[in-house]
Design a protein around this motif. Sequence first.
Motif, PDB file in Angstrom:
ATOM      1  N   VAL A   1       1.113  -1.611   0.070  1.00 26.79           N
ATOM      2  CA  VAL A   1      -0.260   0.168   0.056  1.00 26.79           C
ATOM      3  C   VAL A   1       0.492   1.016   0.292  1.00 26.79           C
ATOM      4  CG1 VAL A   1      -1.550   1.210   1.600  1.00 26.79           C
ATOM      5  CG2 VAL A   1      -1.661  -1.191   1.484  1.00 26.79           C
ATOM      6  N   GLN A   2       2.090   1.149   1.353  1.00 26.40           N
ATOM      7  CA  GLN A   2       3.099   2.169   0.764  1.00 26.40           C
ATOM      8  C   GLN A   2       3.285   3.114  -0.499  1.00 26.40           C
ATOM      9  OE1 GLN A   2       6.571   3.886   4.041  1.00 26.40           O
ATOM     10  NE2 GLN A   2       7.469   2.305   2.718  1.00 26.40           N
ATOM     11  N   THR A   3       3.905   1.876  -1.407  1.00 23.18           N
ATOM     12  CA  THR A   3       4.326   1.500  -2.716  1.00 23.18           C
ATOM     13  C   THR A   3       3.358   2.670  -3.678  1.00 23.18           C
ATOM     14  OG1 THR A   3       5.872  -0.447  -2.487  1.00 23.18           O
ATOM     15  CG2 THR A   3       5.726   0.788  -4.578  1.00 23.18           C
ATOM     16  N   ALA A   4       2.155   2.117  -3.300  1.00 21.50           N
ATOM     17  CA  ALA A   4       1.189   3.294  -4.561  1.00 21.50           C
ATOM     18  C   ALA A   4       1.468   3.862  -3.576  1.00 21.50           C
ATOM     19  CB  ALA A   4      -0.231   2.280  -4.003  1.00 21.50           C
ATOM     20  N   ALA A   5       0.986   3.851  -2.748  1.00 20.31           N
ATOM     21  CA  ALA A   5       0.658   6.036  -2.085  1.00 20.31           C
ATOM     22  C   ALA A   5       2.183   6.619  -2.824  1.00 20.31           C
ATOM     23  CB  ALA A   5       0.862   6.216  -0.757  1.00 20.31           C
ATOM     24  N   LEU A   6       3.646   6.315  -2.558  1.00 14.53           N
ATOM     25  CA  LEU A   6       4.456   6.807  -3.292  1.00 14.53           C
ATOM     26  C   LEU A   6       4.378   7.242  -4.595  1.00 14.53           C
ATOM     27  CD1 LEU A   6       7.364   4.471  -1.330  1.00 14.53           C
ATOM     28  CD2 LEU A   6       6.828   7.364  -0.978  1.00 14.53           C
ATOM     29  N   GLU A   7       4.077   6.422  -5.279  1.00 17.13           N
ATOM     30  CA  GLU A   7       3.473   6.437  -6.633  1.00 17.13           C
ATOM     31  C   GLU A   7       3.047   8.022  -6.562  1.00 17.13           C
ATOM     32  OE1 GLU A   7       4.435   5.907 -10.477  1.00 17.13           O
ATOM     33  OE2 GLU A   7       5.905   5.580  -9.542  1.00 17.13           O
ATOM     34  N   ALA A   8       1.321   7.442  -6.051  1.00 19.52           N
ATOM     35  CA  ALA A   8       0.298   8.305  -6.060  1.00 19.52           C
ATOM     36  C   ALA A   8       0.744   9.653  -5.970  1.00 19.52           C
ATOM     37  CB  ALA A   8      -0.325   8.025  -4.891  1.00 19.52           C
ATOM     38  N   VAL A   9       1.806  10.163  -4.709  1.00 18.01           N
ATOM     39  CA  VAL A   9       2.309  11.316  -4.143  1.00 18.01           C
ATOM     40  C   VAL A   9       3.794  12.717  -6.023  1.00 18.01           C
ATOM     41  CG1 VAL A   9       0.987  11.242  -2.286  1.00 18.01           C
ATOM     42  CG2 VAL A   9       3.586  10.541  -2.449  1.00 18.01           C
ATOM     43  N   GLY A  10       3.823  11.304  -6.060  1.00 17.28           N
ATOM     44  CA  GLY A  10       5.242  11.743  -7.129  1.00 17.28           C
ATOM     45  C   GLY A  10       6.072  11.503  -6.550  1.00 17.28           C
ATOM     46  N   ILE A  11       6.466  10.785  -5.786  1.00 17.35           N
ATOM     47  CA  ILE A  11       8.210  10.864  -4.577  1.00 17.35           C
ATOM     48  C   ILE A  11       8.936   9.486  -4.882  1.00 17.35           C
ATOM     49  CG2 ILE A  11       8.947  10.043  -2.682  1.00 17.35           C
ATOM     50  CD1 ILE A  11       6.995  10.994  -0.853  1.00 17.35           C
ATOM     51  N   ARG A  12      10.277  10.191  -5.763  1.00 21.26           N
ATOM     52  CA  ARG A  12      10.364   8.989  -6.695  1.00 21.26           C
ATOM     53  C   ARG A  12      12.017   9.160  -5.620  1.00 21.26           C
ATOM     54  NH1 ARG A  12       9.409   5.696 -10.158  1.00 21.26           N
ATOM     55  NH2 ARG A  12       7.751   6.633 -11.403  1.00 21.26           N
ATOM     56  N   TRP A  13      11.835   8.080  -4.801  1.00 23.11           N
ATOM     57  CA  TRP A  13      13.163   8.202  -4.697  1.00 23.11           C
ATOM     58  C   TRP A  13      14.274   6.515  -5.884  1.00 23.11           C
ATOM     59  CZ3 TRP A  13      16.661   9.098  -0.950  1.00 23.11           C
ATOM     60  CH2 TRP A  13      17.550   8.364  -0.618  1.00 23.11           C
ATOM     61  N   GLU A  14      15.720   7.134  -5.737  1.00 23.27           N
ATOM     62  CA  GLU A  14      16.177   6.274  -5.882  1.00 23.27           C
ATOM     63  C   GLU A  14      17.738   6.390  -5.962  1.00 23.27           C
ATOM     64  OE1 GLU A  14      16.377   7.511 -10.582  1.00 23.27           O
ATOM     65  OE2 GLU A  14      14.617   7.579 -11.215  1.00 23.27           O
ATOM     66  N   GLY A  15      18.680   5.353  -5.592  1.00 25.65           N
ATOM     67  CA  GLY A  15      19.771   5.141  -5.223  1.00 25.65           C
ATOM     68  C   GLY A  15      20.841   4.133  -5.979  1.00 25.65           C
ATOM     69  N   LYS A  16      21.819   4.911  -6.475  1.00 26.01           N
ATOM     70  CA  LYS A  16      22.676   4.213  -7.526  1.00 26.01           C
ATOM     71  C   LYS A  16      23.832   3.999  -6.879  1.00 26.01           C
ATOM     72  CE  LYS A  16      25.136   5.154 -11.606  1.00 26.01           C
ATOM     73  NZ  LYS A  16      25.314   5.769 -12.542  1.00 26.01           N
ATOM     74  N   VAL A  17      24.745   2.870  -6.598  1.00 29.14           N
ATOM     75  CA  VAL A  17      26.018   2.545  -5.869  1.00 29.14           C
ATOM     76  C   VAL A  17      27.264   2.526  -7.128  1.00 29.14           C
ATOM     77  CG1 VAL A  17      27.436   0.842  -5.853  1.00 29.14           C
ATOM     78  CG2 VAL A  17      25.314   1.019  -4.249  1.00 29.14           C
ATOM     79  N   ILE A  18      28.475   3.194  -6.938  1.00 30.30           N
ATOM     80  CA  ILE A  18      29.398   4.058  -7.877  1.00 30.30           C
ATOM     81  C   ILE A  18      30.800   2.987  -7.427  1.00 30.30           C
ATOM     82  CG2 ILE A  18      30.735   5.490  -8.766  1.00 30.30           C
ATOM     83  CD1 ILE A  18      28.320   7.757  -8.520  1.00 30.30           C
ATOM     84  N   LEU A  19      31.620   2.264  -7.586  1.00 33.56           N
ATOM     85  CA  LEU A  19      32.472   1.689  -7.333  1.00 33.56           C
ATOM     86  C   LEU A  19      34.036   2.323  -7.441  1.00 33.56           C
ATOM     87  CD1 LEU A  19      31.964  -2.017  -6.803  1.00 33.56           C
ATOM     88  CD2 LEU A  19      32.485  -0.610  -5.326  1.00 33.56           C
ATOM     89  N   ARG A  20      34.821   2.670  -6.715  1.00 33.48           N
ATOM     90  CA  ARG A  20      35.506   3.557  -7.113  1.00 33.48           C
ATOM     91  C   ARG A  20      37.152   2.909  -6.407  1.00 33.48           C
ATOM     92  NH1 ARG A  20      33.361   5.614 -10.532  1.00 33.48           N
ATOM     93  NH2 ARG A  20      32.527   8.028  -9.819  1.00 33.48           N
ATOM     94  N   ASP A  21      37.814   2.609  -7.807  1.00 28.44           N
ATOM     95  CA  ASP A  21      39.229   2.247  -6.915  1.00 28.44           C
ATOM     96  C   ASP A  21      40.474   2.824  -6.178  1.00 28.44           C
ATOM     97  OD1 ASP A  21      39.026  -0.676  -8.518  1.00 28.44           O
ATOM     98  OD2 ASP A  21      39.083  -0.309 -10.545  1.00 28.44           O
TER      99      ASP A  21
END
Length: 754
Positions: free
Chosen positions: A324-344
């Motif tokens: 239900v929370q996932t549907a609520a996040l989409e409905a109110v337009g909240i977009r959370w994204e995460g990306k992992v970057i590995l550095r030597d």
Amino acid sequence: MMFPLRIIRKVIFISLLTTLLLLVVLAPTTLSSVDVLVQHALCDVRILYLAGEDETIDWATLYYLNDYYGCAVDVMQPNRRATLRVAIRDIPDHNIVMRRVFLPDDNPALIDSVVQGLFSHRRPDIVLIGWSPGDSLFEAFRDRLVSLEPSQLYQFNIRRLFEQIDTPVQIHDSSIDQVVLNTVELHHRYRERMRAELPLLGIAATMPEKSGGKLVRYQLLSGGKTGDGRGVDFLSGLTRFQLINVLEDLLPPGPKRETLVLQARKLISSLQSSFKKDGRAKVDAILDGYRTMLDLQNAVAGDSLLMQSRLDLKSYFDNLTASVQTAALEAVGIRWEGKVILRDSPRGPKLKYRASLSANGPKEVRLKSVWFLPYWDTARVPIDTISVQVTPHQSFVREYLIDIDRQYLEAEQPDSLVFVAEIEYGPIPLTARSTLPIWGKPILAVSFEPDFYFVQSPVELDIDRVVSSTTVRAVITKPSEFTGEVNFEFITPRGLFAGVYRKNLDLRAGRTNETIRVPFSISKLFELGIQHLIIELSQNGRLLATDTAIVRIASCRVPDIIKIGFLPDTSGALEDILQMTDATFRPLTNRGLITANLEAYDVLIVGSGAHRNLPSLAGMKDSFEEYMRRGGSLVLLGQPEDWPEGMLPVSLAPALEIVDRQGITSQIEKAQILSHPYRISEKNLFSSFFTKREVSAAIVAPAEIVFATPSGAALLSISRIGDGQLIYCGLPLFDLIARLDIDAVHLFANILNY
């Protein structure tokens, strides 16, 4: 084989009725991304699909259940590997999970432990058993699921169990409760989703080979009727959202139960009403449902006796709230994204996490905190606890340097890196979660070709040493653009020794497959019965692909002085099997069939369907007759019904029949072809005919019939022509040999030696 007119009419009527039902039931609908998530929230039915090889998985049906009803789908695929392991991948926001289970063998206790572990949080409502004939590990899991009894420890138990069927005798049997779907239509509908999502599960998104209709059928094994006698769908008559039933079942009558049931009805009403609304009204309806869900979960979580009454209740309510929370996040337009970057760095790889929060709705959003949940610990690690407000149509982006030990960075678990953001939308708390694998598994496959081997029996020796050798062939399939070095490992049972082969393979771009040949030898230490060979493909210690073949000792003596010419069958199995014997053999091409001196061969074998690729076969009648009159042996393996007339000096009319053990009769007592050089046990030879299966019977005249079907057609016959003979074998001989049926191997040797 002729059918009565009334049966033909019945089949046509059922086919038309099935088509009409498919058009109604499978009518496509278009939903917005918010509506799709709401639909998932309003369905708490879980589907477990027991899968065979990747190419046999019925993704069309699974996508239909996930999209049309919103069911959560768990795909479980058993595989053989030296150590027990479960690899998990999922499709975010679509409730589709792929679990590859690796086990060393099909030990019942081990399988039971795996099944109980997978179901520890919740058992599935519906089980679909896929298609994987001849796989003993798959069959062991199948038997365990079928025998799984309901448990009072769980609120949820298996309500229906289906098995995919592919036996023609079952297709038009109206007494069998079936679900019938047009997979080609479903493939067409979901092909874009498949292309985008299946690679996330490590699956190549393949399309059906033909555009014509192809029906897939599932037979109901347990759980009552699915509707109208023949069945319309998997969920017919079942409750798709079980929350109210759960509350009424667990709580005694009284004010508390009435209050919680009322909240559950309000939740359902709010979410269902959102389908008919747009804009702010839709958002308010979904948020109202989410607030109700939070109140309901808090009330249930506070009742410790209730939560402890069943092992799966906490997981059920947590998953329900999350959907239900996932549907609520989409409905109110909240977009959370995460990306992992590995550095030597000089001290090894370092991890940088880039977080992005977008407020695409009409109100501001507050990011309260960001947390890291390490899979190797239970404590949450705070990353950022400074509150930030994001105004409408704006984004907040920040990078964080995460100090993680190198050994954890090399993990291949899909939940190896989990980040959680605590967000507020007005007074409503929301939690966004991003699960990030740090190692992407290349889409590679490896397979034995063929996946069975029989070897000659070792001679008696005073000391143990190598006495017999052969070669296995493995094919690696990869995307054309893939390049890199992989490790190839050949794992053998006791008494079987691998020769020299390349372990480190440099796969280059531009090629889609590579063949590896591995010589192996057996000694006196090799045990009787069926043993397993395993090949593994890995990269930097991580498993990429694996396959299993079976091997056993089965004597198939064909003296090398017997010269064999063969016309290849359409599957290539004939050549594979001949390579496992000591015979001298040579394939005949279309031109070679005309120009070759047939008398140079003691035996000529015509593979199943050979006439389709060898047009010159149609003009060989006189040559075959002369060849047999001079002492040659012409062997015809089971032929399809389109076998042309007039190709042989005898009359031969093949026809597909469905028989079981009781339908096969022996016409010649102590027939020589069943006793020399090996004595054939009819009981063992036909042991797999405990249920009806297809055979390529034929009317052969003149002929001495050894085995016959109820219609009088021949399954094994000998036609004497001059000093030679024509042998027809319509048994599924190669299917039996592929299962390493020792009597089938011996019968093949007897036919070649006859």
